[in-house]
Design an enzyme around this catalytic site. Structure first.
Site, PDB file in Angstrom:
ATOM      1  N   GLY A  45       0.780  -1.237   0.000  1.00 45.20           N
ATOM      2  CA  GLY A  45       0.000   0.000   0.000  1.00 45.20           C
ATOM      3  C   GLY A  45       0.812   1.287   0.000  1.00 45.20           C
ATOM      4  N   ASP A  61      -4.812   2.920  10.977  1.00 46.41           N
ATOM      5  CA  ASP A  61      -6.195   2.712  11.398  1.00 46.41           C
ATOM      6  C   ASP A  61      -6.174   2.437  12.907  1.00 46.41           C
ATOM      7  OD1 ASP A  61      -8.878   2.128  11.341  1.00 46.41           O
ATOM      8  OD2 ASP A  61      -8.680   0.201  10.352  1.00 46.41           O
ATOM      9  N   PHE A 108     -14.012   3.144   5.019  1.00 45.62           N
ATOM     10  CA  PHE A 108     -13.018   2.366   4.275  1.00 45.62           C
ATOM     11  C   PHE A 108     -12.719   3.125   2.987  1.00 45.62           C
ATOM     12  CE2 PHE A 108     -11.244  -1.005   1.692  1.00 45.62           C
ATOM     13  CZ  PHE A 108     -10.477  -1.693   2.609  1.00 45.62           C
ATOM     14  N   VAL A 109     -11.444   3.370   2.727  1.00 41.42           N
ATOM     15  CA  VAL A 109     -11.062   4.134   1.543  1.00 41.42           C
ATOM     16  C   VAL A 109     -10.166   3.300   0.626  1.00 41.42           C
ATOM     17  CG1 VAL A 109     -11.307   6.421   2.591  1.00 41.42           C
ATOM     18  CG2 VAL A 109      -9.140   5.198   2.818  1.00 41.42           C
ATOM     19  N   ARG A 162      -5.627   0.228  -6.403  1.00 37.61           N
ATOM     20  CA  ARG A 162      -4.391   0.876  -5.943  1.00 37.61           C
ATOM     21  C   ARG A 162      -3.943   1.971  -6.912  1.00 37.61           C
ATOM     22  NH1 ARG A 162      -2.286  -2.271  -1.739  1.00 37.61           N
ATOM     23  NH2 ARG A 162      -2.514  -4.515  -1.984  1.00 37.61           N
TER      24      ARG A 162
HETATM   25  P1  5GP Z   1      -4.130  -0.946  11.436  1.00 37.68           P
HETATM   26  O1  5GP Z   1      -5.543  -1.144  11.888  1.00 37.68           O
HETATM   27  O2  5GP Z   1      -3.239  -2.020  11.987  1.00 37.68           O
HETATM   28  O3  5GP Z   1      -3.629   0.438  11.764  1.00 37.68           O
HETATM   29  O4  5GP Z   1      -4.154  -1.044   9.860  1.00 37.68           O
HETATM   30  C1  5GP Z   1      -3.688  -2.168   9.188  1.00 37.68           C
HETATM   31  C2  5GP Z   1      -3.853  -2.066   7.704  1.00 37.68           C
HETATM   32  O5  5GP Z   1      -5.235  -2.144   7.388  1.00 37.68           O
HETATM   33  C3  5GP Z   1      -3.387  -0.812   7.001  1.00 37.68           C
HETATM   34  O6  5GP Z   1      -1.994  -0.750   6.809  1.00 37.68           O
HETATM   35  C4  5GP Z   1      -4.123  -0.990   5.677  1.00 37.68           C
HETATM   36  O7  5GP Z   1      -3.430  -1.919   4.882  1.00 37.68           O
HETATM   37  C5  5GP Z   1      -5.443  -1.608   6.138  1.00 37.68           C
HETATM   38  N1  5GP Z   1      -6.484  -0.565   6.197  1.00 37.68           N
HETATM   39  C6  5GP Z   1      -6.945   0.105   7.269  1.00 37.68           C
HETATM   40  N2  5GP Z   1      -7.919   0.980   6.916  1.00 37.68           N
HETATM   41  C7  5GP Z   1      -8.051   0.855   5.571  1.00 37.68           C
HETATM   42  C8  5GP Z   1      -8.882   1.504   4.599  1.00 37.68           C
HETATM   43  O8  5GP Z   1      -9.705   2.395   4.874  1.00 37.68           O
HETATM   44  N3  5GP Z   1      -8.705   1.120   3.299  1.00 37.68           N
HETATM   45  C9  5GP Z   1      -7.825   0.149   2.925  1.00 37.68           C
HETATM   46  N4  5GP Z   1      -7.752  -0.149   1.619  1.00 37.68           N
HETATM   47  N5  5GP Z   1      -7.033  -0.481   3.808  1.00 37.68           N
HETATM   48  C10 5GP Z   1      -7.141  -0.125   5.114  1.00 37.68           C
END
Ligand code: 5GP
Length: 183
Positions: A51, A107, A156-157, A169
């Site tokens: 990403g 996130d 979610f984006v 992507r």
């Molecule tokens: P964390 O919850 O551990 O901070 O996030 C882990 C991973 O979840 C991020 O690095 C990303 O790959 C995925 N992620 C979190 N929120 C989103 C979102 O809104 N869109 C997308 N495509 N991936 C997300």
């Protein structure tokens, strides 16, 4: 530029949250700040595949310093939890170097928190985070974020590196998905 009607009219997309111009301006602003802060330091930009790749590619061209880049890939263990498996490790040692992790989105913060714990054991001179997007309403692990592009709502984006099942992507903007897609 050719119009992007084909992708924007994808039935899964709701609306554009951040335009290509807004993202480009932010990359320039963050790159200038990083250039100021890391002047004279041995800097390595570290990105988690896949990403963060698009943001890294734009951001690094606004950092006017001698630096290197390295990449990691991770996957979550089945069954959840914060721990992740490193499926591709860094190629180079980071000991005594200044590490700046470039992220597309934070996130809950759990993934990055775990990763930073692993990296700290390798004794870098410093370790900081630069993220394009911050979904801070959902934060569980408190993380110091040195450089933040945009705070975004709890949606979610996709786009600009962020995917849904591997797709989207390549969008030059960040978009929300229709509510019914996420259930
Ligand atoms: P964390 O919850 O551990 O901070 O996030 C882990 C991973 O979840 C991020 O690095 C990303 O790959 C995925 N992620 C979190 N929120 C989103 C979102 O809104 N869109 C997308 N495509 N991936 C997300």
């Amino acid at each position: 530029m050719k119009s992007r009607t084909a992708v924007l009219s994808d039935p899964l997309l709701d609306r554009m949250l951040l335009s290509p111009d807004e993202i480009a301006d932010k990359a320039e602003e963050l790159g200038a700040a990083i250039t100021r802060d890391y002047d004279g330091r041995d800097l390595v930009l570290l990105t988690v595949l896949r990403g963060g790749l698009i943001f890294l590619a734009d951001l690094c061209r606004h950092i006017d310093l001698s630096l290197t880049m390295d990449f990691m890939a991770i996957s979550s263990y089945a069954g959840g939890g914060a721990a992740v498996r490193i499926t591709k490790d860094l190629d180079d040692a980071i000991e005594n170097r200044h590490v700046l992790i470039i992220e597309d989105i934070i996130d809950t913060g759990l993934t990055l928190n775990y990763l930073m714990g692993v990296l700290r054991q390798r004794r870098p001179a410093s370790i900081e985070v630069c993220t394009l997007l911050d979904k801070d309403a959902r934060r569980i692990a408190e993380l110091p974020i040195a450089y933040r592009g945009f705070r975004i709502p709890d949606r979610f984006v996709v786009g600009y590196g962020l995917d849904l099942g591997g797709r989207f992507r390549n969008l030059p903007f960040v978009a929300t998905l229709k509510d019914e897609v996420m259930g």
